[in-house]
Design an enzyme around this catalytic site. Structure first.
Site, PDB file in Angstrom:
ATOM      1  CG  ASN A  61      -2.117   0.787   1.003  1.00  0.00           C
ATOM      2  OD1 ASN A  61      -2.594   1.540   0.359  1.00  0.00           O
ATOM      3  ND2 ASN A  61      -3.785  -0.219   1.699  1.00  0.00           N
ATOM      4  CG  HIS A  91      21.790   3.705  12.516  1.00  0.00           C
ATOM      5  ND1 HIS A  91      22.993   3.978  11.293  1.00  0.00           N
ATOM      6  CD2 HIS A  91      20.531   4.017  11.666  1.00  0.00           C
ATOM      7  CE1 HIS A  91      22.821   5.072  10.872  1.00  0.00           C
ATOM      8  NE2 HIS A  91      20.691   4.136  10.751  1.00  0.00           N
TER       9      HIS A  91
END
Length: 164
Positions: A61, A91
């Protein structure tokens, strides 16, 4: 029949009507079937070593974002709601090692089974395996494996802890 992407990144953007943030593609690291359906503003980032495999009849979507530094697999007949984000990495951050942006990443594959429904505004994080026929409720943050044939939902409670 599968659409294997080689050199034509601009053609990929045009065909899929997606916004390509950063992509290094070869025929081995990106497989998207012709039966995949995209809505507006699909964002994709694949590193040189990353891989993305999408099965048959997958629906993505509006505003879906997939970031593959290692490996993301999405099984056939899966529906992914608006604003879903999928990351196979985090990270690194160590307050003693200086600037976080220069510390690199930790990566683990993400695997989404067949016939899965992921509701709007979900976040799927590295190392997660979502089983076949699972439903991920809107707004969920998925940080651990989800078995086959279950509904997964969570409420986020704020937690604050020191960096050390």
């Amino acid at each position: 029949m599968y659409f294997l992407v080689g050199k034509a990144v601009n053609r990929l953007s045009m065909i899929l009507k997606i916004s390509v943030l950063k992509i290094f593609v070869s025929q081995k690291n990106l497989v998207i079937p012709y039966t995949t359906k995209f809505r507006k503003r699909f964002n994709l980032e694949i590193s040189q070593t990353g891989k993305l495999y999408i099965g048959e009849n997958v629906f993505l979507n509006n505003d879906v974002s997939i970031n593959a530094l290692q490996d993301v697999k999405i099984g056939s007949n899966t529906m992914i709601g608006e604003n879903v984000k999928i990351y196979d990495h985090d990270h690194k951050f160590d307050v003693h090692r200086g600037v976080y942006a220069k510390q690199g990443f930790t990566c683990e594959p993400v695997s989404i089974g067949e016939n899965v429904w992921i509701g709007a505004n979900c976040l799927i994080l590295k190392g997660v395996n979502i089983g076949d026929n699972a439903v991920i409720a809107g707004g969920s943050v998925v940080v651990s494996d989800v078995p086959d044939n279950v509904v997964y939902f969570n409420k986020i409670e704020p937690k604050i802890r020191p960096l050390n």
